[in-house]
Design an enzyme around this catalytic site. Structure first.
Site, PDB file in Angstrom:
ATOM      1  N   GLY A 295     -44.586 -20.592   5.786  1.00  0.00           N
ATOM      2  CA  GLY A 295     -44.545 -20.005   7.138  1.00  0.00           C
ATOM      3  C   GLY A 295     -43.390 -19.037   7.331  1.00  0.00           C
ATOM      4  NE  ARG A 296     -38.270 -22.137   4.962  1.00  0.00           N
ATOM      5  CZ  ARG A 296     -38.985 -23.241   4.757  1.00  0.00           C
ATOM      6  NH1 ARG A 296     -39.930 -23.574   5.598  1.00  0.00           N
ATOM      7  NH2 ARG A 296     -38.754 -24.004   3.697  1.00  0.00           N
TER       8      ARG A 296
ATOM      9  CE  LYS B 126     -44.534 -30.102  13.215  1.00  0.00           C
ATOM     10  NZ  LYS B 126     -45.456 -29.640  12.190  1.00  0.00           N
TER      11      LYS B 126
ATOM     12  CD  GLU C 160     -44.908 -27.206  19.236  1.00  0.00           C
ATOM     13  OE1 GLU C 160     -45.828 -27.365  18.387  1.00  0.00           O
ATOM     14  OE2 GLU C 160     -43.782 -27.725  19.118  1.00  0.00           O
TER      15      GLU C 160
ATOM     16  CG  HIS D 136     -16.639  -7.081  24.521  1.00  0.00           C
ATOM     17  ND1 HIS D 136     -15.512  -6.515  25.072  1.00  0.00           N
ATOM     18  CD2 HIS D 136     -17.163  -6.159  23.680  1.00  0.00           C
ATOM     19  CE1 HIS D 136     -15.375  -5.283  24.601  1.00  0.00           C
ATOM     20  NE2 HIS D 136     -16.364  -5.045  23.743  1.00  0.00           N
TER      21      HIS D 136
ATOM     22  CD  GLU E 293     -38.697 -24.665   8.935  1.00  0.00           C
ATOM     23  OE1 GLU E 293     -38.860 -25.308   9.972  1.00  0.00           O
ATOM     24  OE2 GLU E 293     -39.414 -23.687   8.636  1.00  0.00           O
TER      25      GLU E 293
ATOM     26  CE  LYS F  68     -49.323 -22.358   4.647  1.00  0.00           C
ATOM     27  NZ  LYS F  68     -48.057 -22.464   3.897  1.00  0.00           N
TER      28      LYS F  68
HETATM   29  C1  G6Q Z   1     -42.177 -22.518   8.224  1.00  0.00           C
HETATM   30  C2  G6Q Z   1     -42.642 -23.776   8.756  1.00  0.00           C
HETATM   31  C3  G6Q Z   1     -42.956 -23.768  10.243  1.00  0.00           C
HETATM   32  C4  G6Q Z   1     -44.340 -23.252  10.588  1.00  0.00           C
HETATM   33  C5  G6Q Z   1     -44.650 -23.618  12.029  1.00  0.00           C
HETATM   34  C6  G6Q Z   1     -46.003 -23.132  12.474  1.00  0.00           C
HETATM   35  O1  G6Q Z   1     -41.880 -22.323   7.084  1.00  0.00           O
HETATM   36  O2  G6Q Z   1     -43.700 -24.230   7.990  1.00  0.00           O
HETATM   37  O3  G6Q Z   1     -42.016 -23.058  10.995  1.00  0.00           O
HETATM   38  O4  G6Q Z   1     -44.413 -21.875  10.402  1.00  0.00           O
HETATM   39  O5  G6Q Z   1     -44.571 -25.012  12.185  1.00  0.00           O
HETATM   40  O6  G6Q Z   1     -47.002 -23.657  11.657  1.00  0.00           O
HETATM   41  P1  G6Q Z   1     -48.451 -23.090  11.705  1.00  0.00           P
HETATM   42  O7  G6Q Z   1     -48.423 -21.665  11.303  1.00  0.00           O
HETATM   43  O8  G6Q Z   1     -49.262 -23.953  10.793  1.00  0.00           O
HETATM   44  O9  G6Q Z   1     -48.906 -23.210  13.141  1.00  0.00           O
END
Ligand code: G6Q
Length: 541
Positions: free
Chosen positions: A266-267, A503, A211, A383, A352, A205
């Site tokens: 994001g989630r 971070k 990463e 199990h 989150e 996003k």
């Molecule tokens: C979700 C968070 C987080 C995000 C990641 C990746 O709700 O905001 O998990 O999706 O940190 O972020 P980017 O999509 O910006 O790389």
């Protein structure tokens, strides 16, 4: 007024003391129709919540709690595009991603539905071109491998959806997901693939996530080692992002960028362009069917009275189990192997969203908020960790999820699978008394070990079949249940400030690990010593 000081919260506290001694054995014996009564249907999902430790009075009080916390108004606020993510001043409109094309949902006066539909069409054209072989790699080879590079919300949803819908996916293509900055992830996901046949989706996003960008650069280098022509990047890399500038800077043509918007968290984004890998796997029609499933649950959530509303019921029961019965965790137990990544996906969605300790007003909440979600597919979990759920000292409410029809018929194995699901929730609720254990032949010495207290609550969610539609409904069910819980606690379920501190510290520590000269370390003595030890023993680059 603080939640815990409200008369309704105090009424629930008193009520809990009055009903805490009740056992599900007795509650069921007193009401032979309970199993049918305490159930509800939403779209294609059926929820049996009769094995929760509640009475009709509990339910009445929980409904009152929802009303007094303004749940209806909050639901309308979300669907109307109000900036309910207050700490980031953003609307929260994942529901617009799955709205029908004729709806109108505005953010700052702009109807967002045409943009949503335009991106879906862009994704569909691209997916059709890749799947048909019309769009090929730089050397003319068809694309057979799709690798999504993303993390958190840009990884967990797409990976879960791919696994969940694998039955419907292109079996002649490979779909993989790289998220971890650990080089092992990249290596293991790429070592057996031919770059000429491999498309990377860089899914971020912000397009600034460390990463993801690190892995995207590694992917470009890996790809160029074979393709040896910078122009090949245009055929082998596409981006999913809100940041067109960042995408262009990386070298991806903005024409190969699939957009989304800051009002999609994001989630909550797996049905936006973040789901491009899902669409490539199952095709545009099935992707749209998944969206229709989400939408059906959205309508159910918005329009159904609380008493029959699945996400509201599940959210309120979660509050009851968490805040009044004192349960710290929830086990999510899908009896469908395709849902093996569903618990991991839910961990982000739930933890989150609701792992917050201050209310929207900045005050401490005063009670527990988001519980810990975890789980594994049945029957495997039976199990390993189910022992603790049955006979341990902790209360672990469970969500069982199952389907009547199997996707891979194999003799009578599906009946066996479902028999296990029903048996587990029955055993958890009703247990086995010491007297029963003795009557079955246990010696007095062993009877205590072989008895089960029972009275352990669970939900059972059933659908006829795992399809794109029912997957969408299931995800939306949990999304709205999480929202319901967040409204009760008065927290912002849509920010995630808690990921920031680590971070920032990592950015400070990275040069300290890499520098040739001994750095001056000013952390605490533990962190300083760990960094020194690592520097002494690290592999030099
Ligand atoms: C979700 C968070 C987080 C995000 C990641 C990746 O709700 O905001 O998990 O999706 O940190 O972020 P980017 O999509 O910006 O790389």
């Amino acid at each position: 007024m603080k939640l815990i000081d409200r008369p309704i919260w105090q009424a629930l506290t008193v009520h809990h003391q009055q009903v805490d001694h009740l056992h599900l054995r007795q509650i069921f014996a007193d009401d032979p129709l309970r199993g049918e009564r305490l159930s509800s249907q939403g779209a294609d999902l059926f929820l049996d919540y009769s094995k929760q430790r509640i009475t009709d009075e509990t339910l009445g009080l929980l409904m009152r709690l929802a009303r007094e916390c303004g749940l209806s108004e909050h639901i309308e606020g979300m669907f109307n595009g109000d900036k309910i993510n207050a700490t980031e001043q953003r609307a929260v409109l994942h529901v617009a991603l799955r709205a029908t094309p004729d709806e109108r949902i505005t953010v700052d006066g702009v109807d967002v539905i045409p943009q949503v539909q335009a991106v879906l069409n862009h994704m569909a054209d691209f997916s059709d071109a890749i799947r048909s072989g019309a769009r090929r790699g730089h050397t003319g080879q068809p694309i057979r491998n799709i690798i999504n590079i993303g993390i958190g919300g840009s990884d967990l949803g797409p990976e879960m959806a791919y696994e969940a819908l694998r039955h419907y996916s292109r079996r002649d293509m490979i779909f993989r997901f790289i998220s971890n900055v650990d080089g092992t992830d990249f290596e293991e996901m790429t070592h057996d693939l031919n770059p000429e046949e491999t498309l990377f989706i860089v899914c971020s996003k912000s397009f600034t996530t460390l990463e993801t960008l690190t892995n995207a650069h590694a992917a470009r280098a890996w790809s160029l080692r074979t393709l040896r022509d910078k122009r090949s990047v245009q055929r082998h890399f596409v981006a999913v992002s809100t940041n067109a500038e960042g995408v262009a800077e990386f070298g991806i043509d903005p024409a190969n960028m699939f957009a989304f918007w800051d009002w999609v968290g994001g989630r909550y984004s797996m049905e936006s362009a973040v789901g491009l890998s899902t669409m490539l796997a199952v095709g545009p029609a099935r992707f749209r069917a998944m969206l229709a499933g989400f939408h059906a649950m959205d309508l159910h959530f918005r329009n159904t009275p609380f008493e029959r509303n699945l996400p509201v019921l599940m959210g309120l029961l979660a509050v009851w189990n968490n805040n009044f019965l004192g349960a710290h965790t929830v086990a999510v137990l899908p009896y469908d192997y395709y849902l093996k990544r569903f618990p991991a996906y839910l961990q982000q969605l739930t933890m989150e969203s609701n792992g917050k300790h201050v209310t929207l007003d900045g005050e401490r909440v005063g009670t527990q908020t988001g519980p810990i979600y975890w789980g594994e597919p049945g029957t495997n979990g039976q199990h390993s960790f189910y022992q603790l759920i049955h006979q341990g000292t902790r209360l672990v409410p469970c969500d069982f999820i199952g389907f009547s029809q199997q996707l891979n018929p194999l003799g009578y194995q599906h009946d066996m699978l479902m028999a296990n699901l029903f048996a587990q929730s029955e055993a958890l609720a009703f247990g086995k008394t010491i007297a029963q254990a003795q009557a079955e032949g246990s010696s007095p010495a062993l009877a205590a070990h072989r008895s089960f207290e029972g009275n352990r609550p669970s939900n059972t969610i059933l659908a006829e079949r795992l399809t794109p539609e029912t997957l969408g409904q299931l995800v939306a069910l949990y999304e709205h249940s999480v929202f319901t819980q967040g409204v009760i606690w008065g927290i912002d379920s849509f920010d995630q400030w808690g990921v920031e501190l680590g971070k920032a510290l990592a950015q400070r520590i990275t040069p300290e690990l890499e520098s040739h000269d001994e750095p001056e370390l000013t952390h605490d003595s533990s962190t300083n010593a760990l960094i020194r030890r690592y520097r002494r023993t690290r592999t030099s680059q």
